[in-house]
Design a protein around this motif. Sequence first.
Motif, PDB file in Angstrom:
ATOM      1  N   SER A 166       0.924  -1.293  -0.056  1.00  0.00           N
ATOM      2  CA  SER A 166      -0.116   0.099  -0.072  1.00  0.00           C
ATOM      3  C   SER A 166       0.896   1.268  -0.020  1.00  0.00           C
ATOM      4  O   SER A 166       0.509   2.410  -0.571  1.00  0.00           O
ATOM      5  CB  SER A 166      -1.022   0.083   1.211  1.00  0.00           C
ATOM      6  OG  SER A 166      -0.186   0.025   2.408  1.00  0.00           O
ATOM      7  N   VAL A 167       2.070   1.145   0.474  1.00  0.00           N
ATOM      8  CA  VAL A 167       3.015   2.281   0.567  1.00  0.00           C
ATOM      9  C   VAL A 167       3.827   2.354  -0.650  1.00  0.00           C
ATOM     10  O   VAL A 167       4.237   3.428  -1.025  1.00  0.00           O
ATOM     11  CB  VAL A 167       3.960   2.175   2.107  1.00  0.00           C
ATOM     12  CG1 VAL A 167       4.995   3.288   1.901  1.00  0.00           C
ATOM     13  CG2 VAL A 167       2.801   2.343   2.946  1.00  0.00           C
ATOM     14  N   GLU A 168       4.253   1.210  -1.182  1.00  0.00           N
ATOM     15  CA  GLU A 168       5.046   1.059  -2.133  1.00  0.00           C
ATOM     16  C   GLU A 168       4.381   1.581  -3.361  1.00  0.00           C
ATOM     17  O   GLU A 168       5.040   2.151  -4.184  1.00  0.00           O
ATOM     18  CB  GLU A 168       5.359  -0.569  -2.561  1.00  0.00           C
ATOM     19  CG  GLU A 168       6.397  -0.640  -3.763  1.00  0.00           C
ATOM     20  CD  GLU A 168       6.610  -1.980  -3.966  1.00  0.00           C
ATOM     21  OE1 GLU A 168       7.259  -2.336  -4.940  1.00  0.00           O
ATOM     22  OE2 GLU A 168       6.365  -2.953  -3.028  1.00  0.00           O
ATOM     23  N   ALA A 169       2.838   1.125  -3.310  1.00  0.00           N
ATOM     24  CA  ALA A 169       2.126   2.178  -4.624  1.00  0.00           C
ATOM     25  C   ALA A 169       2.227   3.493  -4.444  1.00  0.00           C
ATOM     26  O   ALA A 169       2.327   3.939  -5.752  1.00  0.00           O
ATOM     27  CB  ALA A 169       0.587   1.621  -4.295  1.00  0.00           C
ATOM     28  N   LEU A 170       2.378   4.300  -3.331  1.00  0.00           N
ATOM     29  CA  LEU A 170       2.642   5.756  -3.341  1.00  0.00           C
ATOM     30  C   LEU A 170       3.999   5.962  -3.872  1.00  0.00           C
ATOM     31  O   LEU A 170       4.327   6.875  -4.811  1.00  0.00           O
ATOM     32  CB  LEU A 170       2.241   5.985  -2.150  1.00  0.00           C
ATOM     33  CG  LEU A 170       2.550   7.726  -1.725  1.00  0.00           C
ATOM     34  CD1 LEU A 170       1.321   8.316  -2.624  1.00  0.00           C
ATOM     35  CD2 LEU A 170       2.253   7.858  -0.523  1.00  0.00           C
ATOM     36  N   ASN A 171       5.046   5.099  -3.106  1.00  0.00           N
ATOM     37  CA  ASN A 171       6.534   5.268  -3.554  1.00  0.00           C
ATOM     38  C   ASN A 171       6.793   5.262  -5.088  1.00  0.00           C
ATOM     39  O   ASN A 171       7.443   6.140  -5.642  1.00  0.00           O
ATOM     40  CB  ASN A 171       7.316   4.664  -2.688  1.00  0.00           C
ATOM     41  CG  ASN A 171       7.426   5.148  -1.318  1.00  0.00           C
ATOM     42  OD1 ASN A 171       7.176   6.155  -1.093  1.00  0.00           O
ATOM     43  ND2 ASN A 171       7.800   4.051  -0.459  1.00  0.00           N
ATOM     44  N   ARG A 172       6.141   4.216  -5.656  1.00  0.00           N
ATOM     45  CA  ARG A 172       6.435   4.076  -7.182  1.00  0.00           C
ATOM     46  C   ARG A 172       5.993   5.234  -8.002  1.00  0.00           C
ATOM     47  O   ARG A 172       6.462   5.471  -9.013  1.00  0.00           O
ATOM     48  CB  ARG A 172       5.867   2.917  -7.542  1.00  0.00           C
ATOM     49  CG  ARG A 172       4.462   2.516  -7.576  1.00  0.00           C
ATOM     50  CD  ARG A 172       4.077   1.033  -7.572  1.00  0.00           C
ATOM     51  NE  ARG A 172       4.530   0.250  -8.733  1.00  0.00           N
ATOM     52  CZ  ARG A 172       3.720   0.068  -9.742  1.00  0.00           C
ATOM     53  NH1 ARG A 172       2.269   0.645  -9.573  1.00  0.00           N
ATOM     54  NH2 ARG A 172       3.928  -0.701 -10.625  1.00  0.00           N
ATOM     55  N   LEU A 173       4.871   5.891  -7.790  1.00  0.00           N
ATOM     56  CA  LEU A 173       4.303   6.965  -8.334  1.00  0.00           C
ATOM     57  C   LEU A 173       5.068   8.109  -8.156  1.00  0.00           C
ATOM     58  O   LEU A 173       5.211   8.962  -9.233  1.00  0.00           O
ATOM     59  CB  LEU A 173       2.768   7.247  -7.812  1.00  0.00           C
ATOM     60  CG  LEU A 173       1.596   6.287  -8.273  1.00  0.00           C
ATOM     61  CD1 LEU A 173       0.550   6.531  -7.940  1.00  0.00           C
ATOM     62  CD2 LEU A 173       1.754   6.218  -9.704  1.00  0.00           C
TER      63      LEU A 173
END
Length: 449
Positions: A274-281
């Motif tokens: 859920s956090v990785e989804a933000l970081n990758r964006l």
Amino acid sequence: MASDHVKGSGGRRAFLPMVMSYAASGGSLVVSSAAQLLTFAILARFLGVHEFSLFVAITAVANIAVHVCGLGAMECLVRRVARDRAIYPDMLGHNIILTAITGTLLVLLGVVVLPYYFTLSPDPATNIAVIALLLITNIVFVRVIVLSEQIFLAHSDFGRANMVVVGFAVARTIAAALCCLVFGVSSIVSWSIWQFACHVLVALGCWAAIRQLGRPHYRLVREELPLGFYFSIPCILRALRQNADLLVLSLVTSAEIMASYSVARRMLESSYLSVEALNRLVYPGSAKISSAGLQHAMPRIRMVLFAAVPISIATALTVFVLAPVLPYLFGKDYVSLVSFVRILCWVVVPLAIWSVAVEALGASGNQGARAAVMGLGSVAGAAVAAAATWYAPPIGTFVSFYVIETATVVVAWGTLWHIVRRDQLREASREGGGVLPPAVAIAPAFRNE
């Protein structure tokens, strides 16, 4: 993220696209995680305890090796192409060369060493062949498929990047379902063939999709070699750190506790998505903004932090509530599973906080600082986790998790603010035409110029 900068009315207008982009990215990772969990459960049930344990062990080795494959060239591609798309052919060729060389060496090394520790078939030749097939699949082909996702991210094509993530996970689930549920396969020898075929098909599809972006120029981008090395080292060390507690726990506790803890760890890794989804964006946009100094990206980094914390809390709460469902998926033999998942699920909060700082260091080109934070944290974390697990299993293992992640928060953000302050002083010195203040001149130079 859909926008590189958020300011005024433009920021309000960009808010909805940003939310939609995150929802799509997060949704793709959640679907991917669910598919991986289902694949994990199918294989666990049909391969049996002995065969499945061998598969997990070899996959764990491959998961460490895959961070070595390519020597961090993928991060260099995302960072450089996000700033200047004209360099894409060079960065693609750079990745292909390093992936081919390191992948070949890793597979050869594994084929020589692993047969002494793992017996997948009584026939020596078959044993070597199966190990080679598993290594090629889980190192080289995984790296190739993930590279295609990163290429789309570098071009801000988040839709197709999400399609790669979801398609890859679903393809593996379909392969496991066909292999085990339809054809009744129950050996790692047979599964290795199915897994290899699945990865080949996905890799071919990914490379067909990226062909339109341009052909590679086969050359090494020499200035990116040390930065890629700095990026890959902490990932390798973190992979080693993630196995220290598992290794010690297997020596001092029962098989049930070990199995339940392994599944709980898998759930924690899924929660981080859920956090990785933000970081990758935000990574490509952060790379653009921070090209002139990390201080220029701080408003964006604060915004990411303020988003990451509530996201991680909501994720942990969801996992906590849904934990009682897991025994229906993995079986009633996992007696400790629910309690272990509920204890570990909150670790995602400090993990999310330090990941924002670490990603900012990487996006700004401060790979030396990033490597120092994650590398030293992983080495110290492995020692703390091993010692705590040895002396007080499994409670010591859980306590060590929170201690390690909280300490990493302090170190990561301290390093980030140190570099921001240094960059501010350097910029002020250049604008004023003066000499760099002594305090800055003698400061530890983590950043790779």
